[in-house]
Write a protein that holds these residues in place. Structure first.
Motif, PDB file in Angstrom:
ATOM      1  N   GLN A 151       5.061   7.268   2.863  1.00  0.00           N
ATOM      2  CA  GLN A 151       6.056   6.201   2.792  1.00  0.00           C
ATOM      3  C   GLN A 151       6.556   5.986   1.367  1.00  0.00           C
ATOM      4  O   GLN A 151       7.719   5.651   1.137  1.00  0.00           O
ATOM      5  N   ALA A 152       5.659   6.205   0.375  1.00  0.00           N
ATOM      6  CA  ALA A 152       6.095   6.093  -1.019  1.00  0.00           C
ATOM      7  C   ALA A 152       7.079   7.202  -1.370  1.00  0.00           C
ATOM      8  O   ALA A 152       8.038   6.986  -2.125  1.00  0.00           O
ATOM      9  N   GLY A 193       3.293  15.957  -4.301  1.00  0.00           N
ATOM     10  CA  GLY A 193       2.128  16.163  -3.461  1.00  0.00           C
ATOM     11  C   GLY A 193       1.743  14.877  -2.760  1.00  0.00           C
ATOM     12  O   GLY A 193       1.581  13.838  -3.404  1.00  0.00           O
ATOM     13  N   MET A 194       1.612  14.944  -1.448  1.00  0.00           N
ATOM     14  CA  MET A 194       1.112  13.785  -0.685  1.00  0.00           C
ATOM     15  C   MET A 194      -0.401  13.940  -0.612  1.00  0.00           C
ATOM     16  O   MET A 194      -0.940  14.600   0.272  1.00  0.00           O
ATOM     17  N   SER A 195      -1.082  13.356  -1.584  1.00  0.00           N
ATOM     18  CA  SER A 195      -2.512  13.537  -1.779  1.00  0.00           C
ATOM     19  C   SER A 195      -3.265  12.321  -1.266  1.00  0.00           C
ATOM     20  O   SER A 195      -2.716  11.505  -0.527  1.00  0.00           O
ATOM     21  N   PRO A 237       0.790  -1.244   0.000  1.00  0.00           N
ATOM     22  CA  PRO A 237       0.000   0.000   0.000  1.00  0.00           C
ATOM     23  C   PRO A 237       0.820   1.291   0.000  1.00  0.00           C
ATOM     24  O   PRO A 237       0.292   2.355   0.311  1.00  0.00           O
ATOM     25  N   SER A 238       2.105   1.188  -0.331  1.00  0.00           N
ATOM     26  CA  SER A 238       2.900   2.402  -0.511  1.00  0.00           C
ATOM     27  C   SER A 238       2.652   2.893  -1.933  1.00  0.00           C
ATOM     28  O   SER A 238       3.262   2.434  -2.885  1.00  0.00           O
ATOM     29  N   THR A 239       1.699   3.814  -2.100  1.00  0.00           N
ATOM     30  CA  THR A 239       1.243   4.201  -3.434  1.00  0.00           C
ATOM     31  C   THR A 239       1.724   5.598  -3.813  1.00  0.00           C
ATOM     32  O   THR A 239       1.863   6.487  -2.963  1.00  0.00           O
ATOM     33  N   ILE A 240       1.959   5.770  -5.116  1.00  0.00           N
ATOM     34  CA  ILE A 240       2.340   7.075  -5.643  1.00  0.00           C
ATOM     35  C   ILE A 240       1.809   7.161  -7.063  1.00  0.00           C
ATOM     36  O   ILE A 240       1.829   6.172  -7.792  1.00  0.00           O
ATOM     37  N   GLU A 241       1.291   8.328  -7.458  1.00  0.00           N
ATOM     38  CA  GLU A 241       0.749   8.489  -8.806  1.00  0.00           C
ATOM     39  C   GLU A 241       1.405   9.692  -9.465  1.00  0.00           C
ATOM     40  O   GLU A 241       1.715  10.697  -8.821  1.00  0.00           O
TER      41      GLU A 241
END
Length: 427
Positions: free
Chosen positions: A240-241, A232-234, A213-217
């Motif tokens: 963590q990502a 941006g930590m959205s 679940p360490s997600t980044i887009e």
């Protein structure tokens, strides 16, 4: 030199776009929410607008690569085909009785048909018109018009699934189930398509969906130059990502600073590029309703994997970004308008513009107030109708800067093929 993205605003060289197709025809009033869309799109018009957007880029000398072509060509390569099929046809999804049968059937499709099914989806009824039914409780329990393979309409937003950051690419773990299958398609392309295998070595900054679940887009990632990255930590990118990405970039010597913004966790602020994008070397456009955010500057620590973190109060947000760029200050452009008009333009991606070279951006024509303001501030604005989608992967480095950002707003919405910003990788 291989693909590289050194800034958001250098001259854009290459992008990856996905032309709307079958997957958008599968979008209905009953499934649009699960598929992360606010409305059902008129596919014919979407194609026309997307084609127009691609032509605008080509007219500026940008090489446009279509995702569908890249996927189909990658699936001609046995290693890429096996990677995708092994990841898609998993017992946890289809059960032990159907998995091998389904995998074998799809492996028997030619690459064009397989690519269409992987992205556009396939119903049980369509499967049974051509293939034998597996002896499977999971398969029998599915309604005839239920999706054996769900459609992936968000492939339109090519920037989100991967993001080129300096001399490497982040193949991203996606936050929502509707998008998680997209990742393996880009993984297959980057690992096996000749466009990338023949371009020279590049880093891979993440492990794809395995990082969940360490997600980044990608819509949250802006390569701002000077070895710095603004993230941006959205609702879709986790702290963590950001830390994991920072560790990889710093260990390779590919970046020196990450500035992370603590964004509101809501759909209206889906990605950073929906509210803030870069339009020139020292200039950003920002939505008035974003305000100032708490920020964190991350730099290499003493050891190989150590990180140094400096916490900034909201009022120092712009100062933190400027420091990462080696500047005394940055210029932030925000159109003056009432709160309701500003909210409407933000929803329509008024601040989500794509720089094709320094001080020249592509923007939606409907955002009249923002576009007028940018022009008054010396920014050249190329207007396009509707909502396209893009992904940039090569920008052409220039004294530490390169270009690349998908025009995307889809990553925001349904806008540029890539959503939020950049192409597949380079600049």
């Amino acid at each position: 030199m291989g693909f590289h993205v050194d800034s958001e605003t250098g001259r854009l060289r290459r992008v990856i776009l996905h032309r709307p197709d079958l997957e958008l025809k599968r979008l209905t009033p009953s499934n649009k929410d699960a598929l992360l869309f606010d409305d059902v799109l008129w596919v014919r018009r979407a194609r026309q607008e997307h084609d127009g957007f691609a032509d605008v880029l080509r007219d500026r000398g940008v090489a446009v690569h279509l995702f569908g072509d890249l996927l189909r060509e990658a699936l001609d390569i046995p290693e890429a085909r096996h990677l995708v099929l092994d990841r898609v046809f998993d017992e946890k999804e289809y059960g032990p009785l159907a998995t091998d049968h389904l995998r074998a059937v799809f492996d028997g499709l030619d690459s064009a048909a397989l690519a269409e099914a992987l992205v556009g989806g396939m119903t049980k009824r369509e499967f049974l018109e051509r293939h034998a039914e597996p002896v499977s409780v999971r398969f029998h329990a599915l309604g005839l018009d239920g999706f054996l393979l769900g459609p992936l309409p968000n492939h339109l937003f090519t920037r989100d699934t991967s993001a080129w950051i300096y001399d490497g690419v982040s193949i991203n773990a996606m936050r929502w189930p509707a998008r998680q299958r997209e990742t393996v398609h880009f993984e297959a392309i980057y690992k096996h398509h000749p466009l990338f295998t023949g371009s020279g070595p590049f880093h891979t900054w993440s492990q794809g969906q395995a990082d969940y679940p360490s997600t980044i887009e990608g819509g949250d990632v802006l390569v701002i130059g000077n070895g710095a990255v603004l993230i941006g930590m959205s609702e879709r990118t986790t702290p963590q990502a950001v830390e994991m990405l920072a560790r990889g970039l710093f260990a390779a010597g590919s970046a020196t600073t990450i500035v992370a913004l603590d964004m509101p966790k809501s759909r209206a602020f889906m990605h950073l590029d929906t509210v803030m994008t870069m339009v020139d070397a020292d200039t950003f456009t920002q939505y008035a309703g974003l305000g100032m955010l708490r920020s964190y500057t991350i730099e290499p620590g003493g050891g190989l994997s150590d990180l140094k973190v400096t916490d900034h109060p909201p009022e120092h947000m712009h100062r933190a970004v400027a420091a990462a760029l080696g500047l005394d200050s940055i210029r932030v452009l925000t159109a003056t308008q009432d709160v309701h008009a500003a909210e409407r333009e933000q929803w329509d991606d008024g601040c989500n513009v794509l720089a094709v070279e320094p001080g020249v951006v592509v923007a939606y024509e409907r955002n009249v107030t923002t576009n007028t303001h940018l022009r008054k501030e010396g920014i050249e604005v190329i207007e396009i109708p509707g909502l396209p989608l893009i992904h940039i992967f090569e920008g052409h480095p220039r004294s530490g800067r390169a270009s690349a950002r998908p025009c995307t707003f889809p990553y925001h919405g349904w806008s540029v093929a890539g959503g939020g910003g950049r192409v597949c990788g380079g600049a």
